[in-house]
Design a protein around this motif. Structure first.
Motif, mmCIF file in Angstrom:
data_model
loop_
_atom_site.group_PDB
_atom_site.id
_atom_site.type_symbol
_atom_site.label_atom_id
_atom_site.label_comp_id
_atom_site.label_asym_id
_atom_site.label_seq_id
_atom_site.Cartn_x
_atom_site.Cartn_y
_atom_site.Cartn_z
ATOM 1 N N HIS A 264 0.679 -1.221 0.052
ATOM 2 C CA HIS A 264 0.049 -0.070 0.081
ATOM 3 C C HIS A 264 0.895 1.346 0.163
ATOM 4 O O HIS A 264 1.955 1.134 0.009
ATOM 5 N N ALA A 265 0.138 2.477 -0.236
ATOM 6 C CA ALA A 265 0.995 3.744 -0.393
ATOM 7 C C ALA A 265 1.492 4.108 1.056
ATOM 8 O O ALA A 265 2.357 5.129 1.067
ATOM 9 N N ALA A 266 1.581 3.343 2.059
ATOM 10 C CA ALA A 266 2.264 3.887 3.228
ATOM 11 C C ALA A 266 3.325 2.899 3.587
ATOM 12 O O ALA A 266 4.237 3.193 4.445
ATOM 13 N N GLY A 267 3.379 1.798 2.987
ATOM 14 C CA GLY A 267 4.298 0.881 3.182
ATOM 15 C C GLY A 267 4.060 -0.498 2.247
ATOM 16 O O GLY A 267 4.352 -1.359 2.635
ATOM 17 N N GLY A 268 4.413 -0.213 0.872
ATOM 18 C CA GLY A 268 4.291 -1.228 -0.082
ATOM 19 C C GLY A 268 5.438 -1.230 -0.889
ATOM 20 O O GLY A 268 5.130 -1.169 -2.274
#
Length: 332
Positions: A264-268
């Protein structure tokens, strides 16, 4: 405790490196090639396989100076007991460092769309719904990216994007957003994944492209980051560094695995030491890398501009603020 043990070991290594390099490298001009050579030799002497094995199955390191990589090297194996050697091009899961990529893309889009950062996000994406306790008119892209949006990160959108991947569509996932109540911190800084995750979905709504494609197009390709990906399916499973857990005095493979749906855009992101050296280098050179202008200096300046305040100390660094995707901190 597992994570603390590893963190302490890594910090101990950094401390020993710092002390050793100070002892071995007398004051010399910072731009001197000779200085870089001496420091590289010291790093290679300190970073040896026996030391690495004490705190990690393996790692890779890259050192950037004066717009180029002056040292890159891999140590150990991609998994405990394995046979695949780590190199500076081995992809590692880099977790929350992903936030800097998402913030860069939003900043880039915002340069061509007036007031994008400060417009309430419900005006940008009218289908978004919030819990009644959330001050929706104060939720902007800037606040999502700097963790002052006032929404608790404790809830299903966070858990399903980071861990379980239990959603069939973006629409279904965002339908759970009203379960996230207002944060007890109000509009003060409170770090969580929720803001950048929502910013990623707003980016997709505004551009018509998945955030992963935007990162490929606007960061990975311009910087030739060939061993980086925001989808695990784009990588060869046997080549990536595997996750490990630390129990007592031994490592074991972690049962937790990433899949495309919980990238995901916070941790991917998976990336390599050499690729991240390019990302670091282009920031240190105000948008240039290896003699080429990749990004405008203004875009890089936006990335480092402090937009929120915080007060914590981690690893000897006093964190004083947050830009859009980076901690700002004081060290010594």
């Amino acid at each position: 405790m597992k994570q603390q043990a590893i963190t302490v070991a890594v910090f101990a290594l950094i401390t020993s490196l710092s002390d050793d390099l100070k002892a071995q490298s007398p004051a010399q001009p910072q731009s001197s090639i000779g200085t870089h050579a001496v420091r590289s030799e010291n790093l290679e002497r300190v970073l040896n396989s026996k030391l690495i094995e004490q705190f990690s199955p393996g790692l890779s390191v890259a050192v950037v100076a004066d717009g180029k990589i002056v040292l890159s090297k891999g140590f150990g194996k991609t998994q405990i007991g394995g046979s695949v050697a780590i190199t500076p091009d081995t992809p590692f899961y880099i977790a929350s460092s992903t936030k800097s990529f998402t913030a860069h893309i939003v900043s880039d889009v915002a340069r061509t769309k007036s007031m994008l950062m400060t417009t309430p996000v419900q005006k940008l994406m009218p289908t978004l719904r919030f819990h009644p306790s959330v001050k929706a008119d104060e939720v902007t892209l800037e606040r999502l990216l700097n963790h002052t949006h006032g929404i608790s990160g404790d809830g299903p959108v966070t858990y399903r994007t980071a861990f379980t991947g239990e959603f069939q569509s973006n629409e279904e996932l965002l339908s759970y957003l009203p379960h996230h109540v207002a944060s007890n911190a109000g509009n003060s800084f409170e770090y969580s994944n929720l803001g950048p995750v929502l910013a990623g979905y707003i980016l997709e709504h505004l551009t018509g492209k998945p955030w992963q494609n935007l990162v490929d197009e606007k960061i990975f390709k311009p910087l030739n980051m060939r061993n980086s990906a925001n989808r695990l399916s784009q990588l060869t499973q046997g080549d990536i560094a595997q996750g490990h857990e630390f129990f007592g005095d031994a490592f074991s493979l972690s049962p937790a695995k990433k899949i495309d749906k919980n990238m995901h855009a916070a941790g991917g992101t998976y990336s390599s030491a050499n690729d991240l050296a390019a990302w670091l280098g282009v920031h240190l050179q105000q948008g240039s890398w290896q003699g080429k202008t990749i990004f405008s200096p203004e875009l890089i300046a936006d990335a480092w501009k402090q937009t929120a305040s915080q007060n914590s100390t981690v690893g000897g660094m006093k964190r004083v603020g947050w830009s859009l995707g980076w901690d700002t901190a004081e060290y010594k």
